[in-house]
Design a protein around this motif. Structure first.
Motif, PDB file in Angstrom:
ATOM      1  N   VAL A   1       0.829  -1.210   0.000  1.00 56.43           N
ATOM      2  CA  VAL A   1       0.000   0.000   0.000  1.00 56.43           C
ATOM      3  C   VAL A   1       0.860   1.256   0.000  1.00 56.43           C
ATOM      4  N   ASN A   2       1.955   1.241   0.760  1.00 56.32           N
ATOM      5  CA  ASN A   2       2.815   2.418   0.875  1.00 56.32           C
ATOM      6  C   ASN A   2       3.768   2.506  -0.310  1.00 56.32           C
ATOM      7  N   VAL A   3       3.866   3.731  -0.850  1.00 52.82           N
ATOM      8  CA  VAL A   3       4.670   3.973  -2.048  1.00 52.82           C
ATOM      9  C   VAL A   3       5.583   5.169  -1.805  1.00 52.82           C
ATOM     10  N   PHE A   4       6.837   5.038  -2.219  1.00 50.11           N
ATOM     11  CA  PHE A   4       7.815   6.118  -2.065  1.00 50.11           C
ATOM     12  C   PHE A   4       8.462   6.396  -3.417  1.00 50.11           C
ATOM     13  N   GLY A   5       8.238   7.599  -3.945  1.00 50.55           N
ATOM     14  CA  GLY A   5       8.828   7.968  -5.227  1.00 50.55           C
ATOM     15  C   GLY A   5       8.468   7.008  -6.345  1.00 50.55           C
ATOM     16  N   GLY A   6       7.233   6.519  -6.317  1.00 49.62           N
ATOM     17  CA  GLY A   6       6.787   5.607  -7.356  1.00 49.62           C
ATOM     18  C   GLY A   6       7.156   4.153  -7.130  1.00 49.62           C
ATOM     19  N   ARG A   7       7.843   3.865  -6.027  1.00 48.24           N
ATOM     20  CA  ARG A   7       8.240   2.486  -5.722  1.00 48.24           C
ATOM     21  C   ARG A   7       7.460   1.987  -4.516  1.00 48.24           C
ATOM     22  N   ARG A   8       6.875   0.813  -4.636  1.00 49.83           N
ATOM     23  CA  ARG A   8       6.199   0.222  -3.488  1.00 49.83           C
ATOM     24  C   ARG A   8       7.213  -0.091  -2.394  1.00 49.83           C
ATOM     25  N   ALA A   9       6.755   0.029  -1.163  1.00 47.04           N
ATOM     26  CA  ALA A   9       7.633  -0.241  -0.028  1.00 47.04           C
ATOM     27  C   ALA A   9       8.212  -1.647  -0.112  1.00 47.04           C
ATOM     28  N   TYR A  10       7.440  -2.591  -0.623  1.00 49.58           N
ATOM     29  CA  TYR A  10       7.917  -3.966  -0.743  1.00 49.58           C
ATOM     30  C   TYR A  10       9.122  -4.047  -1.665  1.00 49.58           C
ATOM     31  N   ASP A  11       9.077  -3.322  -2.782  1.00 47.25           N
ATOM     32  CA  ASP A  11      10.198  -3.343  -3.719  1.00 47.25           C
ATOM     33  C   ASP A  11      11.427  -2.680  -3.111  1.00 47.25           C
ATOM     34  N   VAL A  12      11.195  -1.624  -2.352  1.00 44.28           N
ATOM     35  CA  VAL A  12      12.315  -0.971  -1.656  1.00 44.28           C
ATOM     36  C   VAL A  12      12.943  -1.948  -0.675  1.00 44.28           C
ATOM     37  N   LEU A  13      12.102  -2.620   0.093  1.00 44.09           N
ATOM     38  CA  LEU A  13      12.594  -3.564   1.088  1.00 44.09           C
ATOM     39  C   LEU A  13      13.433  -4.661   0.436  1.00 44.09           C
ATOM     40  N   LEU A  14      12.924  -5.281  -0.617  1.00 44.08           N
ATOM     41  CA  LEU A  14      13.654  -6.372  -1.253  1.00 44.08           C
ATOM     42  C   LEU A  14      14.992  -5.903  -1.807  1.00 44.08           C
ATOM     43  N   ALA A  15      15.030  -4.670  -2.318  1.00 41.17           N
ATOM     44  CA  ALA A  15      16.285  -4.139  -2.848  1.00 41.17           C
ATOM     45  C   ALA A  15      17.310  -3.911  -1.741  1.00 41.17           C
ATOM     46  N   GLU A  16      16.840  -3.583  -0.536  1.00 43.58           N
ATOM     47  CA  GLU A  16      17.732  -3.309   0.587  1.00 43.58           C
ATOM     48  C   GLU A  16      18.179  -4.575   1.301  1.00 43.58           C
ATOM     49  N   LEU A  17      17.439  -5.657   1.126  1.00 47.79           N
ATOM     50  CA  LEU A  17      17.758  -6.885   1.831  1.00 47.79           C
ATOM     51  C   LEU A  17      18.931  -7.610   1.185  1.00 47.79           C
ATOM     52  N   ASP A  18      19.692  -8.285   2.021  1.00 49.96           N
ATOM     53  CA  ASP A  18      20.738  -9.184   1.540  1.00 49.96           C
ATOM     54  C   ASP A  18      20.095 -10.192   0.593  1.00 49.96           C
ATOM     55  N   PRO A  19      20.716 -10.466  -0.558  1.00 47.85           N
ATOM     56  CA  PRO A  19      20.127 -11.433  -1.495  1.00 47.85           C
ATOM     57  C   PRO A  19      19.909 -12.811  -0.883  1.00 47.85           C
ATOM     58  N   ALA A  20      20.605 -13.104   0.229  1.00 43.41           N
ATOM     59  CA  ALA A  20      20.422 -14.402   0.888  1.00 43.41           C
ATOM     60  C   ALA A  20      19.076 -14.511   1.583  1.00 43.41           C
ATOM     61  N   VAL A  21      18.402 -13.372   1.815  1.00 45.33           N
ATOM     62  CA  VAL A  21      17.074 -13.388   2.435  1.00 45.33           C
ATOM     63  C   VAL A  21      16.057 -13.768   1.362  1.00 45.33           C
TER      64      VAL A  21
END
Length: 264
Positions: A137-157
């Protein structure tokens, strides 16, 4: 499902948490009788991990993963000790909805998860992230919070996608699941009106979620996990109906065959 490997079906024990708090071992027996191949616990309700492990082995049940707080603070050693003794490979948890209120909150949450992932990796375990609907639901600069989170997470997660909460957020969970690629290893499957957190779940095929399409959406999925947060129906009957839906349609594998030959 053509050449796609069909994942085994597990039961999320939140569905039976009231009974499990009184008689966890009895719950495990009933889940095994339905045909589920594994469980995803949320608690051991005071039982020693070794005792639960022995019961699971006796019943032929595996542990696909376990919902337990991220092992990133002072409680991390105790959390990891218990999971290790139980034989858990993947620890699953979520951020709180308010953490998705700001971009800084998402980034800080990701850092906490990454610390947990490093702690788990030191013990030979992994972390998976489980969503609710604030992530979408939450969006920052056109990016969903979920996409931001996945980009910030270690790829091992890795990812455990609760497909129902994606639908509650107003999105189609099928393309969301497909778009996660190999990172998606676990799906939570449930059906209902998809209107909010207080929804009552129904057997697959009786609600608004196209569970069959979701189950087919991503060939990387290793476990299809059935969950019902609450229901007006008997929960064991609901779990059996959902099992029959998935296994009978060839969307998941289980230990009990489902007769799809029609009326006798």
């Amino acid at each position: 499902m053509s050449d796609q490997i069909v994942p085994p079906v597990a039961a999320q024990l939140w569905s039976l948490h009231e009974d499990a708090a009184k008689d966890l071992l009895g719950v495990l027996e009933r889940v095994a009788e339905i045909g589920y191949t594994a469980v995803e616990p949320i608690s051991l309700y005071g039982h020693a991990p070794s005792a639960v492990r022995a019961a699971l082995d006796r019943l032929g049940l595996g542990v696909c993963s376990m919902h337990v707080p991220f092992p990133s603070g002072e409680d991390a050693p105790a959390v990891l000790d218990a999971c290790q003794e139980l034989g858990v490979e993947t620890l699953v948890w979520s951020l709180e909805p308010e953490e998705f209120g700001t971009l800084d909150g998402v980034v800080a949450g990701a850092r906490r998860i990454n610390r947990a992932a490093a702690n788990a990796a030191a013990r030979g375990m992994r972390i998976a992230y489980h969503n609710h609907f604030a992530e979408f639901v939450n969006v920052f600069g056109g990016r969903r919070a979920y996409d931001v989170l996945l980009a910030e997470l270690d790829p091992a997660v890795v990812v455990e996608l609760d497909t129902y909460w994606v639908a509650v957020a107003g999105l189609d969970p099928v393309p969301v699941a497909a778009g996660l690629g190999d990172r998606l290893e676990f799906t939570h499957l449930k059906d209902g009106p998809a209107t909010g957190m207080d929804d009552y779940m129904v057997p697959f095929g009786e609600g608004t979620v196209d569970v069959a399409a979701v189950a087919r959406a991503n060939p990387a999925v290793r476990w299809s996990i059935v969950e019902a947060d609450r229901s007006h129906q008997d929960m064991y009957a609901l779990l059996r109906a959902c099992y029959d839906f998935l296994v009978g349609a060839g969307l998941a594998t289980g230990r009990r065959p489902v007769d799809t030959g029609g009326a006798s």
